[in-house]
Write a protein that holds these residues in place. Structure first.
Motif, short mmCIF file in Angstrom:
data_model
loop_
_atom_site.label_atom_id
_atom_site.label_comp_id
_atom_site.label_asym_id
_atom_site.label_seq_id
_atom_site.Cartn_x
_atom_site.Cartn_y
_atom_site.Cartn_z
N LEU A 31 0.81 -1.38 -0.07
CA LEU A 31 0.08 0.03 0.10
C LEU A 31 0.98 1.25 -0.09
CD1 LEU A 31 -2.79 -1.25 2.64
CD2 LEU A 31 -2.84 -1.31 0.13
N GLY A 32 1.75 1.14 -0.98
CA GLY A 32 2.52 2.47 -1.10
C GLY A 32 1.79 3.66 -1.96
N ARG A 33 2.25 4.57 -2.52
CA ARG A 33 1.57 5.45 -3.35
C ARG A 33 0.58 4.89 -4.36
NH1 ARG A 33 6.75 8.75 -4.89
NH2 ARG A 33 7.00 6.55 -4.79
N PHE A 34 1.41 3.82 -5.28
CA PHE A 34 0.53 3.32 -6.22
C PHE A 34 -0.52 2.21 -5.65
CE2 PHE A 34 0.19 -0.31 -9.28
CZ PHE A 34 -0.04 0.46 -10.27
N ILE A 38 2.65 -4.84 4.97
CA ILE A 38 3.30 -5.37 6.17
C ILE A 38 3.42 -4.34 7.47
CG2 ILE A 38 5.52 -4.70 5.57
CD1 ILE A 38 6.37 -7.48 6.27
N ASP A 39 3.28 -3.11 6.79
CA ASP A 39 3.30 -1.90 7.70
C ASP A 39 1.86 -1.55 8.30
OD1 ASP A 39 3.37 0.77 8.96
OD2 ASP A 39 4.60 1.61 7.00
N GLU A 40 1.81 -1.79 9.59
CA GLU A 40 0.46 -1.49 10.37
C GLU A 40 -0.24 -0.18 10.29
OE1 GLU A 40 -0.88 -3.88 12.85
OE2 GLU A 40 -2.47 -2.53 12.37
N ALA A 88 -0.12 -7.75 6.93
CA ALA A 88 0.58 -9.07 6.60
C ALA A 88 1.90 -9.17 5.80
CB ALA A 88 -0.54 -10.10 6.23
N ASP A 89 2.62 -10.12 6.04
CA ASP A 89 3.88 -10.21 5.11
C ASP A 89 3.18 -11.07 3.77
OD1 ASP A 89 6.25 -10.93 3.80
OD2 ASP A 89 7.11 -11.60 5.52
N ALA A 90 3.33 -10.44 2.84
CA ALA A 90 2.63 -10.95 1.62
C ALA A 90 3.54 -11.98 0.88
CB ALA A 90 2.19 -10.09 0.67
N THR A 91 4.87 -12.33 1.45
CA THR A 91 5.77 -13.22 0.78
C THR A 91 5.49 -14.55 1.06
OG1 THR A 91 7.37 -12.60 2.43
CG2 THR A 91 7.74 -11.33 0.58
N ASP A 92 4.76 -14.71 2.02
CA ASP A 92 4.30 -16.16 2.64
C ASP A 92 3.12 -16.80 2.25
OD1 ASP A 92 3.70 -18.02 4.13
OD2 ASP A 92 4.94 -17.52 5.91
N MET A 141 4.52 -3.78 -4.60
CA MET A 141 5.70 -3.35 -3.67
C MET A 141 7.18 -3.50 -4.80
SD MET A 141 4.63 -5.99 -2.54
CE MET A 141 4.56 -7.52 -1.33
N ALA A 142 6.97 -2.44 -6.03
CA ALA A 142 8.26 -2.73 -6.72
C ALA A 142 9.38 -2.12 -6.47
CB ALA A 142 7.91 -1.92 -8.00
N SER A 143 9.58 -1.37 -5.51
CA SER A 143 11.04 -0.94 -5.09
C SER A 143 11.70 -1.94 -4.01
CB SER A 143 10.85 0.36 -4.27
OG SER A 143 9.97 0.36 -3.40
N ASN A 144 10.75 -3.15 -3.63
CA ASN A 144 11.29 -4.06 -2.84
C ASN A 144 11.46 -5.55 -3.73
OD1 ASN A 144 11.91 -6.08 -1.04
ND2 ASN A 144 10.95 -5.43 0.56
P1 ADP Z 1 5.09 3.05 -3.98
O1 ADP Z 1 6.34 3.72 -5.06
O2 ADP Z 1 3.87 2.72 -4.92
O3 ADP Z 1 5.09 4.06 -3.00
P2 ADP Z 1 6.62 1.00 -2.64
O4 ADP Z 1 7.25 -0.04 -3.57
O5 ADP Z 1 7.38 2.15 -2.08
O6 ADP Z 1 5.63 1.74 -3.62
O7 ADP Z 1 5.55 0.55 -1.72
C1 ADP Z 1 5.81 -0.63 -1.09
C2 ADP Z 1 4.72 -1.03 -0.01
O8 ADP Z 1 4.60 -2.41 0.08
C3 ADP Z 1 4.93 -0.22 1.44
O9 ADP Z 1 3.86 0.14 1.81
C4 ADP Z 1 5.54 -1.56 2.03
O10 ADP Z 1 5.15 -1.58 3.45
C5 ADP Z 1 4.73 -2.84 1.24
N1 ADP Z 1 5.56 -4.08 1.35
C6 ADP Z 1 6.86 -4.22 1.45
N2 ADP Z 1 7.09 -5.53 1.59
C7 ADP Z 1 6.10 -6.30 1.91
C8 ADP Z 1 5.87 -7.49 2.26
N3 ADP Z 1 6.30 -8.60 2.27
N4 ADP Z 1 4.29 -7.77 2.45
C9 ADP Z 1 3.36 -6.87 2.49
N5 ADP Z 1 3.67 -5.48 2.14
C10 ADP Z 1 5.00 -5.20 1.86
#
Ligand code: ADP
Length: 217
Positions: free
Chosen positions: A9-12, A32-34, A50-54, A73-76
């Protein structure tokens, strides 16, 4: 009504989830961020931390029968790949993912993503079109190879019919509408005359459109 899961739930992701919900769809929003989860809770069907990788966690949230999951979550890179894989393994019918660059996109397709978005790249292309070519007002990308554009008829097209211009044979593009002032001709015929300043709505392969754009100058 479709069921969507927006993961990240980043900006996008935030904008995607809240818009889908406003349009009347059922939306499960996951991060993952409350804090991100709390902020969106009132604007989606339900929000889960929740951690969506699982894969097992995705299963316990009840994502198995969802129609579409979008991994944002493209940046991760690691999280993006693992979440895409988990969603596919779970058997979600359509898994879409947002990528940072072409390499990332390739990886996501290889592990089974049904469609990959590159919003920064696409927006860059659009803005470039708007800035560099004064005649192009809008561009709609249908898929990576095909687009619909609006093109302003130059002097040299003035008083020619569509038949004379022969866009389909010369460029491989179709003129699907002609706009003159406020009037829209939505099914132009071969005999229709083009006037300088008309806006032609053109559909075709990107390469063909690029050729038309450079010849039009
Ligand atoms: P944007 O550029 O659209 O803001 P980001 O890549 O910065 O996108 O946003 C990534 C979002 O994904 C963040 O809110 C982050 O907390 C969430 N995120 C990262 N890793 C995980 C994960 N393992 N499970 C769930 N959410 C995650």
């Amino acid at each position: 009504m479709k069921q969507f899961a927006v993961i990240g739930l980043g900006r996008f992701g935030n904008s995607l989830a809240t818009t889908l919900y406003k349009m009347g769809n059922e939306v499960i929003a996951i991060d993952i961020d409350e804090e991100k989860v709390e902020n969106i809770a009132e604007q989606v069907t339900y929000a889960v931390q929740a951690d969506a990788t699982d894969e097992n966690i995705l299963k316990s949230i009840g994502l198995k029968n969802i129609d579409v999951a979008v991994i944002t979550m493209a940046s991760n890179l690691e999280a993006s790949i693992l979440a895409t894989l988990s969603a596919k393994e779970l058997g979600i019918e359509k898994v879409y993912a947002k990528a940072m660059n072409d390499q990332h996109s390739k990886v996501l397709y290889k592990i089974g993503a049904d469609k990959v978005f590159l919003p920064e790249r696409d927006m860059g292309i659009r803005v470039a079109h708007t800035l560099a070519t004064t005649n192009i007002f809008e561009m709609i990308e249908l898929d990576p190879e095909h687009s619909i554009i609006e093109i302003n008829a130059p002097e040299k097209w003035d008083n020619k019919t569509l038949d004379e211009m022969d866009f389909r044979a010369k460029y491989g593009v179709n003129v699907i509408a002609i706009k003159r002032g406020k009037k829209f001709n939505i099914s132009p015929i071969a005999e229709d005359i083009i006037k300088k300043g008309d806006i032609l709505v053109v559909l075709g392969e990107n390469k063909a459109i690029e050729k038309l754009e450079s010849d039009q100058k």
